[in-house]
Design a protein around this motif. Structure first.
Motif, PDB file in Angstrom:
ATOM      1  N   UNK A 166       0.782  -1.038   0.022  1.00 43.86           N
ATOM      2  CA  UNK A 166       0.047  -0.181  -0.072  1.00 43.86           C
ATOM      3  C   UNK A 166       0.935   1.362   0.157  1.00 43.86           C
ATOM      4  N   UNK A 167       0.481   2.279  -0.606  1.00 31.43           N
ATOM      5  CA  UNK A 167       1.406   3.414  -0.989  1.00 31.43           C
ATOM      6  C   UNK A 167       0.481   4.523  -0.549  1.00 31.43           C
ATOM      7  N   UNK A 168       0.944   5.299   0.531  1.00 27.49           N
ATOM      8  CA  UNK A 168       0.226   6.506   0.881  1.00 27.49           C
ATOM      9  C   UNK A 168       0.823   7.647   0.352  1.00 27.49           C
ATOM     10  N   UNK A 169       0.349   8.521  -0.186  1.00 26.95           N
ATOM     11  CA  UNK A 169       0.656   9.714  -0.994  1.00 26.95           C
ATOM     12  C   UNK A 169       0.594  10.922   0.316  1.00 26.95           C
TER      13      UNK A 169
ATOM     14  N   UNK B 262       6.169  10.000   0.591  1.00 32.63           N
ATOM     15  CA  UNK B 262       5.478   8.530   0.644  1.00 32.63           C
ATOM     16  C   UNK B 262       5.519   7.696   1.793  1.00 32.63           C
ATOM     17  N   UNK B 263       4.584   7.143   2.018  1.00 36.35           N
ATOM     18  CA  UNK B 263       4.598   5.933   3.048  1.00 36.35           C
ATOM     19  C   UNK B 263       4.141   4.717   2.416  1.00 36.35           C
ATOM     20  N   UNK B 264       4.923   3.860   2.277  1.00 38.02           N
ATOM     21  CA  UNK B 264       4.896   2.573   1.467  1.00 38.02           C
ATOM     22  C   UNK B 264       4.963   1.462   2.604  1.00 38.02           C
ATOM     23  N   UNK B 265       3.722   0.356   2.734  1.00 34.47           N
ATOM     24  CA  UNK B 265       3.942  -0.505   3.768  1.00 34.47           C
ATOM     25  C   UNK B 265       3.022  -1.769   3.239  1.00 34.47           C
ATOM     26  N   UNK B 266       3.529  -2.682   4.126  1.00 33.16           N
ATOM     27  CA  UNK B 266       2.935  -4.244   3.872  1.00 33.16           C
ATOM     28  C   UNK B 266       1.683  -4.526   4.754  1.00 33.16           C
ATOM     29  N   UNK B 267       1.199  -3.448   5.448  1.00 35.69           N
ATOM     30  CA  UNK B 267      -0.009  -3.735   6.566  1.00 35.69           C
ATOM     31  C   UNK B 267       0.707  -3.767   7.584  1.00 35.69           C
ATOM     32  N   UNK B 268       1.857  -3.849   7.820  1.00 33.39           N
ATOM     33  CA  UNK B 268       2.583  -3.987   9.179  1.00 33.39           C
ATOM     34  C   UNK B 268       3.445  -3.213   9.551  1.00 33.39           C
ATOM     35  N   UNK B 269       4.566  -3.005   8.585  1.00 34.17           N
ATOM     36  CA  UNK B 269       5.851  -2.218   8.821  1.00 34.17           C
ATOM     37  C   UNK B 269       5.924  -1.344   7.293  1.00 34.17           C
TER      38      UNK B 269
END
Length: 189
Positions: free
Chosen positions: A2-5, A16-23
């Motif tokens: 998931x990428x949050x702009x 950007x905040x890119x994550x795997x749902x946990x980290x």
């Protein structure tokens, strides 16, 4: 993945905040880290790494402040001479951020030591290109010093081609600049 702009329209830049749902990994954090903190909190993820694509000419980074405050590794190109603690990273090196595979790709041109990051997770790929490859444009090469412009322009050309070759054809592109930033070499689409 998931990428949050985190958009800063006043500067024409994005973090950007890119994550795997946990980290998660933060890329090119703006100085006002409260917005990044809110994004991580809302997503319910722990940010373990903060990365810079390049030393920015158009804004003060919040990357170092965020990394220090939250005990995250601060990824900055090993070739950059800096006076602060960081986790040096170089072309071709890979870092695991939770389930995300993060690979540094040297993409000089906008700056001498510019890096892009290719992030992979579950067969999906995203390219965080900083000020190198933008939407319909590339980063300016005349911001470092007049005597470096021609060489950086040649580097920028080679970097854009390398990134296009190394990234998957369906990889999502996430540039930091190009949304009205003066770092874009021309109008971005």
């Amino acid at each position: 993945m998931d990428v949050i702009v985190i958009d800063t329209p006043q500067l024409g830049d994005r973090s950007y905040l890119v994550h795997d749902g946990r980290v998660g990994l933060v890329i090119d954090a703006q100085r006002d880290i409260d917005r990044v903190e809110a994004a991580a909190r809302d997503a319910g993820v722990e940010v373990t790494h903060v990365a810079e694509t390049h030393l920015h000419n158009d804004y003060l980074t919040g990357g170092l402040a965020y990394a220090r405050k939250h005990g995250a590794a601060y990824l900055v190109n090993a070739a950059d001479e800096v006076a602060f603690e960081r986790t040096p990273i170089a072309d071709g090196e890979t870092v695991m951020v939770g389930e995300l595979t993060v690979r540094a790709v040297a993409t000089p041109g906008h700056t001498h030591h510019h890096l892009s990051y290719v992030v992979e997770h579950d067969g999906e790929q995203a390219v965080f290109s900083g000020g190198s490859v933008l939407y319909g444009s590339v980063g300016r090469t005349d911001l470092v010093a007049p005597g470096h412009t021609v060489g950086l322009t040649h580097d920028q050309y080679a970097s854009a081609r390398r990134l296009a070759k190394e990234a998957a054809a369906d990889a999502a592109l996430y540039p930091t600049h190009g949304f009205g930033s003066f770092c874009s070499s021309g109008p971005a689409t």
